[in-house]
Enzyme design. Structure first.
Site, PDB file in Angstrom:
ATOM      1  N   LEU A 296       0.860  -1.178   0.000  1.00 13.03           N
ATOM      2  CA  LEU A 296       0.000   0.000   0.000  1.00 13.03           C
ATOM      3  C   LEU A 296       0.904   1.239   0.000  1.00 13.03           C
ATOM      4  O   LEU A 296       1.080   1.919   1.004  1.00 13.03           O
ATOM      5  CB  LEU A 296      -0.910  -0.020   1.223  1.00 13.03           C
ATOM      6  CG  LEU A 296      -1.779  -1.276   1.377  1.00 13.03           C
ATOM      7  CD1 LEU A 296      -2.635  -1.189   2.641  1.00 13.03           C
ATOM      8  CD2 LEU A 296      -2.650  -1.498   0.148  1.00 13.03           C
ATOM      9  N   HIS A 297       1.450   1.519  -1.176  1.00 20.15           N
ATOM     10  CA  HIS A 297       2.482   2.552  -1.281  1.00 20.15           C
ATOM     11  C   HIS A 297       1.960   3.941  -0.889  1.00 20.15           C
ATOM     12  O   HIS A 297       2.468   4.581   0.023  1.00 20.15           O
ATOM     13  CB  HIS A 297       3.021   2.623  -2.712  1.00 20.15           C
ATOM     14  CG  HIS A 297       3.628   1.360  -3.229  1.00 20.15           C
ATOM     15  ND1 HIS A 297       4.803   0.840  -2.738  1.00 20.15           N
ATOM     16  CD2 HIS A 297       3.225   0.517  -4.213  1.00 20.15           C
ATOM     17  CE1 HIS A 297       5.108  -0.273  -3.390  1.00 20.15           C
ATOM     18  NE2 HIS A 297       4.162  -0.486  -4.294  1.00 20.15           N
TER      19      HIS A 297
END
Length: 300
Positions: free
Chosen positions: A241-242
């Site tokens: 989940l950048h």
């Protein structure tokens, strides 16, 4: 213009994008974040789609945050979209409503400049979730306005970790390395969150269940977006989940390990290399704590 001291006024510069959408939903619902505008850039997918997606995200969140379309291409190379991960619609096929209003303008740089000039210096944060094209253009077109930015927090790059679009290159920086080089050299208060940190933040099936269980529309949408992320991995956890790391760091810096590094950009490869530009870099994070914060933010 005045805002309570505990609220950060933010411009989100983005190319939605599955993980961008989760980040934006979190920011739009956070009491400590006042999103003044969303500016779009070509990156994960073309500009018309990223701009439409920004409007769709606002519609789902039930807000009328202004959306301004920005750069349609990198400064020095052709666009290289990531439809294999994000899908042709940029949101993994997850159903979102259509925008309730058209983009306010097709001049994101002008919009950023106007917001910065309408507020006191060092009162506006810029959250960069995609390539840095719009910020680089602002630095070229209106450097005095850019100097009014309080801080920039950007997701991008790989420092000690391998890249995701090459041995050492990460998508956001490699998509427009010329822009990234301009930004790193500008002397802004700049915090980078590279793959070294973002790869540590992932979700599993139990987390998706917890998001659904909130019954809150943004959390349910985030759960569906993460489920779309699972289609690109064979493991028990989602892809990283950048982009949610950007607003998470803004509000929860204690959960990140931040150091100073001297960096530059290799224009040919798009990789970060050792260089003269001293910036703050998040090299690690407390994933369990941040998952809990993200769940709470999306679910209330």
């Amino acid at each position: 213009m005045t805002t309570p001291a505990h609220v950060n006024i933010v411009i989100i510069d983005t190319d939605p994008g599955i993980d961008d959408a989760i980040a934006i939903l979190y920011a739009l619902g956070h009491d400590g974040i006042d999103v003044a505008a969303i500016t779009t850039v070509a990156g994960n997918i073309g500009l018309s789609v990223t701009t439409r997606n920004a409007g769709r995200i606002c519609a789902l969140a039930g807000v009328d945050t202004p959306v301004h379309a920005g750069a349609a291409a990198p400064l020095g190379r052709e666009a290289r979209p990531e439809t294999g991960i994000h899908g042709n619609d940029g949101l993994g096929g997850v159903e979102f409503p259509e925008p309730t209003t058209a983009p306010r303008s097709h001049d994101a740089v002008g919009a950023i400049q106007a917001i910065l000039e309408a507020h006191p210096p060092q009162s506006i944060d810029l959250h960069c979730l995609g390539p840095l094209t719009n910020l680089a253009l602002l630095l070229q077109r209106a450097p005095a306005a850019a100097a009014r930015i309080r801080r920039v927090i950007a997701m991008g790059g790989a420092v000690d970790e391998p890249g995701n679009v090459g041995p050492k290159a990460e998508f956001n920086i490699a998509h427009d390395p010329h822009a990234a080089a301009i930004v790193l050299a500008a002397g802004l208060d700049f915090t980078l969150i590279p793959l070294d940190a973002t790869r540590q933040l992932r979700a599993d099936a139990a987390y998706i269940t917890a998001l659904h269980a909130t019954g809150h529309t943004p959390a349910i949408a985030a759960a569906e977006l993460i489920e779309a992320y699972f289609t690109a991995t064979d493991g028990a956890e989602s892809r990283p989940l950048h982009d949610p790391c950007v607003p998470l760091l803004a509000q929860n810096p204690r959960h990140f390990r931040i150091i100073e590094r001297g960096l530059a950009v290799d224009i040919e490869s798009g990789a970060l290399i050792e260089g003269p530009h001293r910036i703050k870099v998040a090299m690690g994070l407390d994933a369990p704590a941040l998952r809990a914060v993200l769940l709470q933010g999306l679910g209330t």
